[in-house]
Structures are given as structure tokens and as C-alpha cells.
Motif scaffolding. Structure first.
Motif, mmCIF file in Angstrom:
data_model
loop_
_atom_site.group_PDB
_atom_site.id
_atom_site.type_symbol
_atom_site.label_atom_id
_atom_site.label_comp_id
_atom_site.label_asym_id
_atom_site.label_seq_id
_atom_site.Cartn_x
_atom_site.Cartn_y
_atom_site.Cartn_z
ATOM 1 N N ARG A 177 64.552 32.368 45.222
ATOM 2 C CA ARG A 177 64.166 33.751 45.539
ATOM 3 C C ARG A 177 64.840 34.670 44.550
ATOM 4 N NH1 ARG A 177 64.612 33.854 52.202
ATOM 5 N NH2 ARG A 177 63.416 31.931 52.473
ATOM 6 N N ARG A 182 74.200 34.794 48.907
ATOM 7 C CA ARG A 182 72.795 35.044 48.590
ATOM 8 C C ARG A 182 72.569 34.664 47.134
ATOM 9 N NH1 ARG A 182 68.912 37.803 51.408
ATOM 10 N NH2 ARG A 182 70.424 38.029 53.065
ATOM 11 N N PHE A 219 68.914 28.216 46.157
ATOM 12 C CA PHE A 219 69.744 27.774 47.279
ATOM 13 C C PHE A 219 69.060 26.585 47.918
ATOM 14 C CE2 PHE A 219 66.951 29.504 50.553
ATOM 15 C CZ PHE A 219 66.215 30.418 49.833
ATOM 16 N N GLY A 250 64.356 26.199 58.740
ATOM 17 C CA GLY A 250 64.982 26.000 57.441
ATOM 18 C C GLY A 250 66.439 26.385 57.582
ATOM 19 N N GLY A 281 69.960 26.868 55.760
ATOM 20 C CA GLY A 281 70.553 26.992 54.428
ATOM 21 C C GLY A 281 71.824 26.159 54.331
HETATM 22 P P1 AMP Z 1 64.809 32.447 55.830
HETATM 23 O O1 AMP Z 1 63.589 31.646 55.572
HETATM 24 O O2 AMP Z 1 64.899 33.681 54.981
HETATM 25 O O3 AMP Z 1 65.094 32.705 57.264
HETATM 26 O O4 AMP Z 1 65.992 31.526 55.325
HETATM 27 C C1 AMP Z 1 66.474 30.444 56.072
HETATM 28 C C2 AMP Z 1 67.894 30.182 55.681
HETATM 29 O O5 AMP Z 1 67.976 29.890 54.287
HETATM 30 C C3 AMP Z 1 68.799 31.386 55.846
HETATM 31 O O6 AMP Z 1 69.269 31.464 57.146
HETATM 32 C C4 AMP Z 1 69.891 31.099 54.851
HETATM 33 O O7 AMP Z 1 70.847 30.179 55.355
HETATM 34 C C5 AMP Z 1 69.158 30.429 53.751
HETATM 35 N N1 AMP Z 1 68.847 31.404 52.702
HETATM 36 C C6 AMP Z 1 67.772 32.215 52.605
HETATM 37 N N2 AMP Z 1 67.822 32.948 51.482
HETATM 38 C C7 AMP Z 1 68.968 32.603 50.853
HETATM 39 C C8 AMP Z 1 69.583 33.001 49.639
HETATM 40 N N3 AMP Z 1 69.035 33.901 48.819
HETATM 41 N N4 AMP Z 1 70.774 32.413 49.299
HETATM 42 C C9 AMP Z 1 71.335 31.482 50.107
HETATM 43 N N5 AMP Z 1 70.797 31.063 51.254
HETATM 44 C C10 AMP Z 1 69.622 31.612 51.633
#
Ligand code: AMP
Length: 434
Positions: A115, A123, A127, A308, A310
Motif C-alpha cells: 500500500r 505502517r 507488509f 487478514g 498483519g
Molecule cells: P486492513 O485490511 O486494512 O484491515 O488490514 C489488515 C491488517 O493488516 C491490519 O490490521 C494491519 O495489521 C495490517 N496492515 C494494514 N496496512 C498496513 C500497513 N500499511 N503496514 C503494516 N501493516 C498493515
């Protein structure tokens, strides 16, 4: 200053950190198997439309953060690096006719996501996620099972106090009316809204609810809640998910502001947090139900749910716990083969090769340095044993030194592998010498 550095927002996982990730991957793969999920691997890039449609055009992930790959005019394609795994997995489900497989199709994938976000602590632009998808099960029992699986993963990883935040965000039957109510609620305040929120008010008003802008806190606290406006089937589903969680003894908190960033979610939405950090930007992981996604990407209407988690943030959370979960460093050899004759590298290499063929992590000191230096280097490597090759070799023997116990014994070369295996076992279980 080095000439080249890893791109901004990315980092190299050096061996200690890579080992921490590997440990999480191993737990993920063991748990996935235990819960009946089979591994899939989709490409790290897809047709950008898979994400634009599947994730939603008015989401941060697509609007601002998609890593687009330059268009190749001769093919007319537009690609993007995957920002999340679900859309690609669902694309594969449709492409390979998995609708004809026994349902639900339970799939897992662990790997890097991309991303183009503003880099900050926790962030990154690349990742890692442990992903689980159960496609073809309308729930509600599997919703609870997946949340429980997420919690089991954190517990095995070493975070046993992770909090579960839960919400239902309705479906195509009740969400449109809720969105209207929400717009009507925010509209009189449009002039006071921060710029980003004002822009989203008509495009994706639910995103205002999880705004991180402090100026939104008060307005959001009084905003109409979708949980009060769910249609009857969504209300029944949500109640049943909660009952199943309670039957499993899982505590959770209902969080009306939890809407998730991605458009395709329906009904169940959940996130995992380190206690005390809820409401911040730093969810450890999250997921939800996406009953409209398969159809949206061109398949037959099929329900689905997944998460998902992280990995980066788990490693960070574990490190923050003051070394509490520092694992024994991986990669230390069990034995290092050293020799009294610095020049006799061929015999040291042969002994180490035979030990490795017997399944033992062994390395030979292949430098031509004095025995003392070789021994120092073996200790620095955190090896448990050194095999010292000297004059005894003429009789088929070597010296085996246990570095932790400080003891040494003469061992027949033919017996060496067996001695090392049993010696290593007692080391691991806190026993005595070889
Ligand atoms: P999301 O799909 O945005 O809910 O992402 C799921 C999980 O992925 C989040 O809860 C984070 O643990 C991890 N995650 C999402 N974006 C990032 C990022 N830019 N850097 C690190 N971990 C991320």
C-alpha cells in the motif's frame, strides 16, 4: 551514507527479524491446517480492476494507496500490486470454478501486501498478512469460528490478551437506508467537516465513522448506529454470531464505529487490538463477511468471510514487551567442526558434510586460522558443540566438546552423528552432556 537504501516505507527483514516472521508463518500454517484451510498462492499483482471493483473505488486502499504498475500499452492492461489478499483470492475462486467444489472452500495465504501509504510506525508500504477465507458459507457459526481462529493465532504468537471489536454493517437490504440516514445526519454539519470527510460525505459516508480526525469525535459519538437500523435477517445473523462467540467463551466489544475500510464487507466486521490501543490507527488485524463480493467480481452470488492479520504489528507488539517473547535465536549451528591443522580444510568440510547428510545443522570452519580462533568463532555462533579434529583422526576418533557444559570426550567418527543428535536433544530439554 550508502548509495542505495530500501525504498521508503519498506525495510529489510534481517535474520533475527526474519526468524520472528518465520515463526508466525509456521504458527499460521499449522493453525490453518488444523482448522481445515488449504493454501493458495495468488500473484502479487492483478488487473487493477480486481481491486478497484473488489475493494471499492472510494476507499483509501484504492483511492490513495494502490501501487499501480505502469501500463504496458501493447497489452492495454493496467495492473496493481495487491493491497490485500481477498479480492485476488475471490478472483481465483471464480476463475477456477471453485463454486463446483464442496462448499465452503476454505483457503489461506500468507505473504506481502503493498500500500502506497504515508510511512509511519507500524505502517509500511510492504507488509505481511496471514489471511484466511471461507467462501460459500453464509454463517453465522463460521463467523465465530474465524474470530476464534484469529484469537488462537494471537495466543500462540504470544499475545494472549488481544481484544476483539465487533460490529455488523448490514447488507444490501438495510445499508442503503442507513447511508441515507447518515448523510442526513452529517449534512447540516458539512461546513464544519474536515476536507477529506466533506469530500467523502456523499461518496462513502460510512468512512466518516472511522475517521481518525479528532474534529470528528463528537459528531461520530452521536451519529446514528447501523446496529439500530439493521434489517431483520441482519439483526438475526448478528445476534447468532454473538451467541456463538459467547458459547466459545470469547469476550468481545461491540464497536458501532467499526466499519472497516473496504467496500465489500457485509454484516459481520471485526478487528483485533492490543488492549489500550483500540480506536487508534493500529489494529493488529481485521476481517469480515463479504457476501456481495463474488458476484461483484463476476461470479454467482456466494457468501464469504475472512480475515487478514498483519504480521509486522505482531512482531512490533512482541518486541515492545521488553524482550519477554524474545525467542531463542534461530539459525545457530548445533556443531562447528574445527581442526588443529588450519590447512586441513578438506577433512573438516567432509566431516561437516556427513553430519549435515545425517540431518544435523553443522558448519565447518573453512578459514585457515589457528585452532584458538576457530573455537572463539564457534562460541560466537552460539553452537552447542565443537568437533575438534586432531591427531586422533588417525584412529578414527575426534574430540567432541560440549560448549555449554565445558566437557570434552573422545568419540569415534562413526558414532559422531548419533552422539550429536542425543546431545542436542538433552540440550533442548535442559539435560546433561552428550
Ligand atoms: P486492513 O485490511 O486494512 O484491515 O488490514 C489488515 C491488517 O493488516 C491490519 O490490521 C494491519 O495489521 C495490517 N496492515 C494494514 N496496512 C498496513 C500497513 N500499511 N503496514 C503494516 N501493516 C498493515
Amino acid at each position: 551514507m550508502p548509495t542505495y537504501r530500501a525504498p521508503r516505507g519498506t525495510r529489510d527483514l534481517l535474520p533475527d527479524e526474519r526468524a520472528a516472521f518465520r515463526r508466525l508463518e509456521t504458527i499460521a500454517s499449522m493453525l490453518a491446517r488444523r482448522y481445515g484451510y488449504r493454501e493458495i498462492e495468488t500473484p502479487m499483482f492483478e488487473d487493477a480492476a480486481v481491486f478497484e471493483r473488489g475493494v471499492g473505488a472510494v476507499t483509501d486502499v484504492v483511492e490513495k494507496e494502490l501501487f499501480r504498475i505502469a501500463r504496458r500499452t501493447e497489452e492495454g492492461d493496467s495492473w496493481a500490486l495487491r493491497p490485500e489478499p481477498t479480492a485476488g483470492i475471490v478472483r481465483a475462486y471464480i476463475e477456477h470454478g471453485m463454486q463446483t467444489w464442496p462448499q465452503p472452500v476454505k483457503l489461506t495465504m500468507t505473504g506481502p501486501m503493498f500500500r502506497h501509504d504515508r510511512p509511519q510506525a507500524g505502517r509500511f508500504r510492504q507488509f505481511w498478512q496471514f489471511d484466511i477465507e471461507a467462501i460459500g458459507d453464509p454463517g453465522p457459526a463460521i463467523d465465530a469460528e474465524i474470530i476464534e481462529l484469529g484469537r488462537a493465532f494471537y495466543r500462540l504468537a504470544g499475545l494472549d490478551d488481544v481484544e476483539v471489536l465487533l460490529n455488523s454493517i448490514g447488507d444490501a437490504a438495510c445499508r442503503p437506508a442507513y447511508i441515507k440516514t447518515l448523510i442526513a445526519y452529517f449534512e447540516p454539519h458539512a461546513a464544519e467537516l474536515p476536507a477529506l470527510e466533506r469530500e467523502r460525505l456523499h461518496k462513502n459516508p460510512m468512512r466518516l465513522l472511522d475517521s481518525k480526525d479528532p474534529a470528528m469525535a463528537e459528531l461520530n459519538a452521536a451519529a446514528p448506529r447501523i446496529s439500530d437500523l439493521l434489517c431483520e435477517p441482519c439483526r438475526i445473523h448478528f445476534a447468532a454470531v454473538r451467541e456463538h462467540l459467547e458459547a466459545l467463551g470469547i469476550t468481545y466489544r461491540i464497536e458501532p464505529g467499526l466499519v472497516r475500510g473496504l467496500d465489500y464487507y457485509t454484516r459481520t466486521a471485526f478487528e483485533f487490538f492490543v488492549p489500550g490501543r483500540e480506536g487508534g490507527q493500529q489494529a493488529l488485524g481485521g476481517g469480515g463477511r463479504y457476501d456481495g463480493l463474488v458476484e461483484l467480481l463476476g461470479g454467482h452470488p456466494t457468501p464469504g468471510i475472512g480475515f487478514g492479520l498483519g504480521l509486522d504489528r505482531i512482531v512490533i507488539a512482541l518486541e515492545a514487551r521488553a524482550g519477554e517473547a524474545r525467542q531463542e535465536l534461530e539459525g545457530a549451528p548445533v556443531a562447528v567442526v574445527v581442526g588443529a591443522d588450519p590447512a586441513a580444510t578438506a577433512v573438516r568440510l567432509k566431516v561437516a558434510t556427513d553430519l549435515r547428510a545425517a540431518g544435523i545443522a553443522a558448519r565447518a570452519d573453512l578459514g585457515r586460522r589457528k585452532l584458538g580462533k576457530q573455537l572463539e568463532s564457534a562460541a560466537r555462533d552460539r553452537a552447542h558443540f565443537v568437533v575438534i579434529i586432531g591427531d586422533e583422526l588417525a584412529d578414527g576418533n575426534v574430540q567432541l566438546k560440549d560448549l555449554d557444559a565445558g566437557s570434552q570426550q573422545l568419540v569415534a567418527l562413526a558414532d559422531l552423528a548419533r552422539k550429536l543428535v542425543s546431545g542436542e536433544r538433552s540440550h533442548r530439554h535442559g539435560g546433561g552432556d552428550a
